[in-house]
Design a protein around this motif. Structure first.
Motif, PDB file in Angstrom:
ATOM      1  N   GLU A 368      28.565  35.118   1.230  1.00  0.00           N
ATOM      2  CA  GLU A 368      28.060  34.595   2.732  1.00  0.00           C
ATOM      3  C   GLU A 368      28.423  33.247   3.297  1.00  0.00           C
ATOM      4  OE1 GLU A 368      23.909  34.698   5.066  1.00  0.00           O
ATOM      5  OE2 GLU A 368      23.749  35.315   3.042  1.00  0.00           O
ATOM      6  N   THR A 369      28.797  33.026   4.384  1.00  0.00           N
ATOM      7  CA  THR A 369      28.998  31.905   5.095  1.00  0.00           C
ATOM      8  C   THR A 369      27.588  31.362   5.354  1.00  0.00           C
ATOM      9  OG1 THR A 369      31.431  32.232   5.470  1.00  0.00           O
ATOM     10  CG2 THR A 369      30.224  30.671   6.805  1.00  0.00           C
ATOM     11  N   ALA A 370      27.241  30.133   4.796  1.00  0.00           N
ATOM     12  CA  ALA A 370      26.158  29.467   5.544  1.00  0.00           C
ATOM     13  C   ALA A 370      26.583  27.894   5.814  1.00  0.00           C
ATOM     14  CB  ALA A 370      25.126  29.855   4.406  1.00  0.00           C
ATOM     15  N   LEU A 371      25.657  27.341   6.426  1.00  0.00           N
ATOM     16  CA  LEU A 371      25.763  26.142   6.711  1.00  0.00           C
ATOM     17  C   LEU A 371      25.324  25.226   5.558  1.00  0.00           C
ATOM     18  CD1 LEU A 371      23.762  25.951  10.120  1.00  0.00           C
ATOM     19  CD2 LEU A 371      26.209  25.555   9.860  1.00  0.00           C
ATOM     20  N   ALA A 372      25.971  24.090   5.240  1.00  0.00           N
ATOM     21  CA  ALA A 372      25.435  23.295   3.911  1.00  0.00           C
ATOM     22  C   ALA A 372      24.382  22.669   3.915  1.00  0.00           C
ATOM     23  CB  ALA A 372      26.728  22.370   3.766  1.00  0.00           C
TER      24      ALA A 372
END
Length: 385
Positions: A368-372
């Motif tokens: 899943e892509t997420a904000l750092a």
């Protein structure tokens, strides 16, 4: 200006929400989801152009673009205490795209077509819901256009709802089919605003690139997506745009160099004079990096700046020495347009950050892509089906 962007269920973007500013740079490791975020913005623009269904079908249909992981990932799984388990999703499954600013917000929900009756168009997603509202957050009081299934209703100036359609096709958006200068002026305004968005990710610099050949010249305030009309675009900037800014942008990257446009019976071609050479170089002779920089100059100095410009990996083919001038050029362009840059070139990312860009770093965990940094995750509500 877009201040919030939300994507749900698109490839690795299970539930991504961003805050945007005037100048933004999206970065992250390879495979972190930068390209998916870029494509989601293009899909939003395709809604206003009436081709979002075709674009998704071209990606293999909604089935192949949906988030492939579980609907939620438990904290125990993230800590490594349990394995990821596949469970049948509860409730409707869909791909959702939305954005909002201080003026307007818009969201669309695309889902699976029903299995019955069978159709050869089974790869086509269906538009299940749409909403248009005022302000940054969707609510009952600020909603003024709503689509559920085939029905669309629009709120008039008197606050009363009017049924704009009862049989809107599943592949048609209310953005394109219910925008009316009398009763649907807000839809019309936002549609034209979205049609003004500009994307550059296919600027060609190969040996057979159209920009390397003479082209018929006409006034060209907007550079084509492949850069074919480079000569006419540069000459248009020189005649009706910021000619001095164009000169400075060239000199910043290539000190002592100048660019001219020559015409032969209406056929335009770019020639570049460089310090130490006895003759100008034609575009067919330029390196890939030099030609790409000229293409970016033409795009970023357009005398007709767009509401939103999105650049996907503009550093491709550029020598590291050109990234500083490119960063300065992009920063200047952001004074006239909102700009989103997707890049993994750290010198360019840092140059833009130094110029005041909002740095959006993506990372991937459990697919899943997420904000750092999830500190600025904005509130967002999706329209109901």
């Amino acid at each position: 200006m877009i201040t919030r962007l939300a994507v749900s269920g698109y490839r690795s973007l299970r539930d991504l929400r961003l805050v945007l500013s005037r100048l933004n740079v999206v970065t992250g490791a390879n495979g972190s989801g930068k390209s998916s975020l870029y494509r989601s913005l293009r899909l939003l623009a395709d809604v206003a152009q009436g081709r979002v269904i075709q674009s998704l079908a071209g990606e293999g249909g909604v089935q192949s673009t949906l988030w492939a992981g579980p609907k939620t990932i438990a904290a125990s799984v993230r800590r490594g205490e349990h394995e990821v388990e596949g469970l049948a999703p509860k409730g409707p499954v869909g791909l959702k795209l939305g954005f909002a600013g201080e003026d307007y917000g818009y969201a669309i929900d695309l889902g699976f077509p029903p299995p019955i009756p069978p159709s050869m168009f089974s790869l086509d997603p269906q538009i299940k819901a749409e909403a248009l509202w005022t302000g940054e957050c969707l609510g009952r009081s600020n909603l003024f256009a709503e689509r559920r299934g085939p029905g669309v209703r629009i709120r008039g100036e008197d606050g009363a709802w009017r049924q704009a359609s009862t049989q809107l096709a599943t592949f048609d958006s209310m953005m394109t089919h219910c925008a009316d200068p009398r009763d649907g002026v807000e839809l019309l305004t936002l549609r034209e605003h979205m049609r003004d968005w500009r994307f550059y990710d296919l600027l060609r610099t190969d040996r057979d690139a159209p920009a390397r050949r003479p082209q018929i010249g006409t006034y060209t305030p907007v550079l084509d997506g492949d850069g074919a009309n480079l000569a006419a675009a540069l000459q248009t900037v020189r005649e009706i745009g910021d000619a001095e800014g164009l000169r400075v942008a060239i000199d910043d990257a290539f000190p002592g160099a100048s660019v001219e446009v020559v015409s032969n019976d209406g056929w335009f071609e770019v020639e570049m004079r460089q310090h130490g050479l006895l003759r100008p170089l034609r575009t067919a002779e330029l390196s890939d990096g030099t030609l790409r920089y000229l293409l970016l100059v033409a795009a970023l100095t357009s005398p007709r700046p767009p509401a939103l410009m999105v650049l996907n990996e503009p550093e491709t083919s550029l020598h590291p020495d050109l990234l500083g001038p490119l960063g300065r050029l992009i920063a200047l362009a952001s004074e006239r347009s909102q700009v989103v840059v997707v890049s993994h070139a750290m010198p360019l990312v840092e140059a833009l950050a130094d110029a005041g860009a909002r740095r959006i770093e993506l990372e991937k965990s459990f697919g899943e892509t997420a904000l750092a940094s999830d500190d600025d995750r904005p509130r967002w509500d999706w329209p109901k089906r």
